[in-house]
Motif scaffolding. Structure first.
Motif, PDB file in Angstrom:
ATOM      1  N   TYR A   1      67.054  20.497  64.736  1.00 16.01           N
ATOM      2  CA  TYR A   1      67.309  21.669  63.927  1.00 16.01           C
ATOM      3  C   TYR A   1      68.373  22.010  63.547  1.00 16.01           C
ATOM      4  N   THR A   2      67.572  21.411  62.380  1.00 16.74           N
ATOM      5  CA  THR A   2      68.672  21.410  60.522  1.00 16.74           C
ATOM      6  C   THR A   2      67.990  22.519  60.175  1.00 16.74           C
ATOM      7  N   LYS A   3      68.001  23.012  59.316  1.00 16.62           N
ATOM      8  CA  LYS A   3      66.979  24.842  58.725  1.00 16.62           C
ATOM      9  C   LYS A   3      66.988  23.653  57.135  1.00 16.62           C
ATOM     10  N   TYR A   4      65.846  24.024  56.483  1.00 17.09           N
ATOM     11  CA  TYR A   4      65.567  23.668  55.540  1.00 17.09           C
ATOM     12  C   TYR A   4      64.370  24.566  54.513  1.00 17.09           C
ATOM     13  N   GLU A   5      64.055  24.706  53.643  1.00 15.35           N
ATOM     14  CA  GLU A   5      63.427  25.814  53.183  1.00 15.35           C
ATOM     15  C   GLU A   5      62.706  24.741  51.495  1.00 15.35           C
ATOM     16  N   LYS A   6      61.441  25.185  51.778  1.00 18.33           N
ATOM     17  CA  LYS A   6      60.878  24.777  50.420  1.00 18.33           C
ATOM     18  C   LYS A   6      60.164  26.102  49.804  1.00 18.33           C
ATOM     19  N   THR A   7      60.228  25.736  48.637  1.00 15.18           N
ATOM     20  CA  THR A   7      59.365  26.838  48.254  1.00 15.18           C
ATOM     21  C   THR A   7      58.085  26.153  47.267  1.00 15.18           C
ATOM     22  N   ALA A   8      57.201  26.944  46.802  1.00 15.28           N
ATOM     23  CA  ALA A   8      55.622  26.211  46.505  1.00 15.28           C
ATOM     24  C   ALA A   8      55.425  27.494  45.261  1.00 15.28           C
ATOM     25  N   SER A   9      54.643  27.091  44.489  1.00 14.29           N
ATOM     26  CA  SER A   9      54.289  28.173  43.523  1.00 14.29           C
ATOM     27  C   SER A   9      53.330  27.892  42.425  1.00 14.29           C
ATOM     28  N   LEU A  10      52.453  28.539  42.099  1.00 14.21           N
ATOM     29  CA  LEU A  10      50.541  28.540  42.120  1.00 14.21           C
ATOM     30  C   LEU A  10      50.160  29.315  40.887  1.00 14.21           C
ATOM     31  N   LYS A  11      49.470  29.727  40.161  1.00 18.46           N
ATOM     32  CA  LYS A  11      48.820  30.246  39.375  1.00 18.46           C
ATOM     33  C   LYS A  11      47.407  30.099  39.305  1.00 18.46           C
ATOM     34  N   PHE A  12      47.341  32.051  39.877  1.00 19.26           N
ATOM     35  CA  PHE A  12      45.666  31.954  40.030  1.00 19.26           C
ATOM     36  C   PHE A  12      44.990  33.089  39.246  1.00 19.26           C
ATOM     37  N   ILE A  13      43.950  33.459  38.893  1.00 21.14           N
ATOM     38  CA  ILE A  13      42.953  34.544  38.511  1.00 21.14           C
ATOM     39  C   ILE A  13      41.883  35.278  39.524  1.00 21.14           C
ATOM     40  N   GLY A  14      42.210  35.950  40.064  1.00 19.30           N
ATOM     41  CA  GLY A  14      41.009  36.234  40.991  1.00 19.30           C
ATOM     42  C   GLY A  14      39.812  37.154  40.273  1.00 19.30           C
ATOM     43  N   THR A  15      38.598  36.722  40.785  1.00 22.04           N
ATOM     44  CA  THR A  15      37.627  37.043  39.734  1.00 22.04           C
ATOM     45  C   THR A  15      36.325  37.965  40.968  1.00 22.04           C
ATOM     46  N   ARG A  16      35.806  38.905  40.455  1.00 27.69           N
ATOM     47  CA  ARG A  16      34.590  39.958  41.628  1.00 27.69           C
ATOM     48  C   ARG A  16      33.286  39.646  40.065  1.00 27.69           C
ATOM     49  N   ASP A  17      32.235  39.353  41.448  1.00 29.92           N
ATOM     50  CA  ASP A  17      31.639  38.806  40.077  1.00 29.92           C
ATOM     51  C   ASP A  17      30.754  39.982  40.729  1.00 29.92           C
ATOM     52  N   SER A  18      29.108  39.808  39.752  1.00 32.16           N
ATOM     53  CA  SER A  18      28.578  41.545  39.537  1.00 32.16           C
ATOM     54  C   SER A  18      26.968  41.818  40.752  1.00 32.16           C
ATOM     55  N   ASN A  19      28.044  40.916  42.053  1.00 35.46           N
ATOM     56  CA  ASN A  19      27.356  40.659  43.363  1.00 35.46           C
ATOM     57  C   ASN A  19      28.096  41.428  44.480  1.00 35.46           C
ATOM     58  N   GLY A  20      29.623  41.885  43.877  1.00 39.27           N
ATOM     59  CA  GLY A  20      30.701  42.449  44.543  1.00 39.27           C
ATOM     60  C   GLY A  20      31.468  40.963  45.081  1.00 39.27           C
ATOM     61  N   SER A  21      30.922  39.566  45.035  1.00 38.83           N
ATOM     62  CA  SER A  21      32.057  38.684  45.834  1.00 38.83           C
ATOM     63  C   SER A  21      33.234  37.985  45.067  1.00 38.83           C
ATOM     64  N   GLN A  22      34.156  38.171  45.864  1.00 41.87           N
ATOM     65  CA  GLN A  22      35.499  38.068  45.168  1.00 41.87           C
ATOM     66  C   GLN A  22      35.479  36.414  44.952  1.00 41.87           C
ATOM     67  N   THR A  23      36.440  35.984  44.383  1.00 39.23           N
ATOM     68  CA  THR A  23      36.945  34.366  44.306  1.00 39.23           C
ATOM     69  C   THR A  23      38.203  34.511  43.872  1.00 39.23           C
ATOM     70  N   ILE A  24      38.494  33.488  44.367  1.00 40.55           N
ATOM     71  CA  ILE A  24      39.835  33.186  43.982  1.00 40.55           C
ATOM     72  C   ILE A  24      39.930  31.790  43.045  1.00 40.55           C
ATOM     73  N   GLN A  25      39.934  31.519  41.536  1.00 40.88           N
ATOM     74  CA  GLN A  25      41.045  29.789  41.075  1.00 40.88           C
ATOM     75  C   GLN A  25      41.801  30.095  40.763  1.00 40.88           C
ATOM     76  N   ILE A  26      42.804  28.940  41.119  1.00 37.10           N
ATOM     77  CA  ILE A  26      43.716  28.016  41.058  1.00 37.10           C
ATOM     78  C   ILE A  26      44.061  27.487  40.052  1.00 37.10           C
ATOM     79  N   LEU A  27      45.324  28.338  38.849  1.00 38.87           N
ATOM     80  CA  LEU A  27      45.099  27.244  38.202  1.00 38.87           C
ATOM     81  C   LEU A  27      46.215  26.367  38.056  1.00 38.87           C
ATOM     82  N   GLY A  28      45.591  25.438  37.949  1.00 35.77           N
ATOM     83  CA  GLY A  28      46.522  24.139  37.713  1.00 35.77           C
ATOM     84  C   GLY A  28      46.800  23.545  39.266  1.00 35.77           C
TER      85      GLY A  28
END
Length: 187
Positions: A146-173
């Motif tokens: 029952y010992t509580k821990y905390e962990k942090t995650a970080s990321l960079k992303f670019i959210g894009t929308r193409d000409s058809n309207g579908s969305q994607t997210i590219q995670i950088l690194g």
């Protein structure tokens, strides 16, 4: 006069030794916690997965993004939660965090026989804008004692929308996971 001097020196000596005992107890507690963490602190790390250009699942107010597979090590993890999600330094509100949970559950008990889990976060519509964004995720969990821990995650992303309207997210690194820390409000 000697009785008064002896009483005063006795009180001063008691105060000094009490302060010394408190300092030693505090120091011993910190060393014991560090040793306990070395033995019993479970960790998790990101498994190998290719999530660049991930398709998004619509939520109405934004999109759900899978961050891929994670693996536990050093023992079981209990009550794993995503405590906070910040995008560009702005904490996401409760409505968008309700889908930001490992495997879409409120908490996730991971016994040693099931060491894999996946993480999904919600990304608001306004971040699908062809710009780079920084996301910080804070996980909380417990070990078997029952010992509580905390962990942090970080990321960079670019959210894009193409000409058809579908969305994607590219995670950088890579998704950067920091070493878990014992929570300060462990009570």
């Amino acid at each position: 006069i000697l009785d008064v001097a002896a009483s005063v020196s006795g009180v001063i000596t008691s105060i000094i030794f009490s302060a010394l005992a408190l300092w030693q107890n505090h120091r011993y507690k910190k060393l014991a916690d560090n040793f306990s963490d070395l033995q019993y602190m479970p960790e998790f790390y990101r498994g190998i997965s290719n999530i660049c250009g991930a398709k998004l699942e619509s939520l109405g107010y934004g999109y759900r993004l899978s961050l891929g597979s994670f693996r536990t090590m050093n023992g079981p993890i209990y009550h794993l939660l995503i405590q906070t999600v910040e995008i560009d330094g702005i904490r996401q509100n409760e409505d968008s965090r309700k889908y930001s949970e490992p495997s879409d559950r409120n908490d996730l008990n991971l016994p040693p026989t099931e060491p894999d889990f996946s993480v999904k976060i919600s990304v608001p519509e306004k971040h699908i804008d062809n710009k780079q964004h920084q996301c910080v995720i804070v996980f909380t969990y417990e070990n078997m004692y029952y010992t509580k821990y905390e962990k942090t995650a970080s990321l960079k992303f670019i959210g894009t929308r193409d000409s058809n309207g579908s969305q994607t997210i590219q995670i950088l690194g890579d998704i950067i996971l920091e070493r878990a820390q014992r929570r300060k409000n462990n009570g």
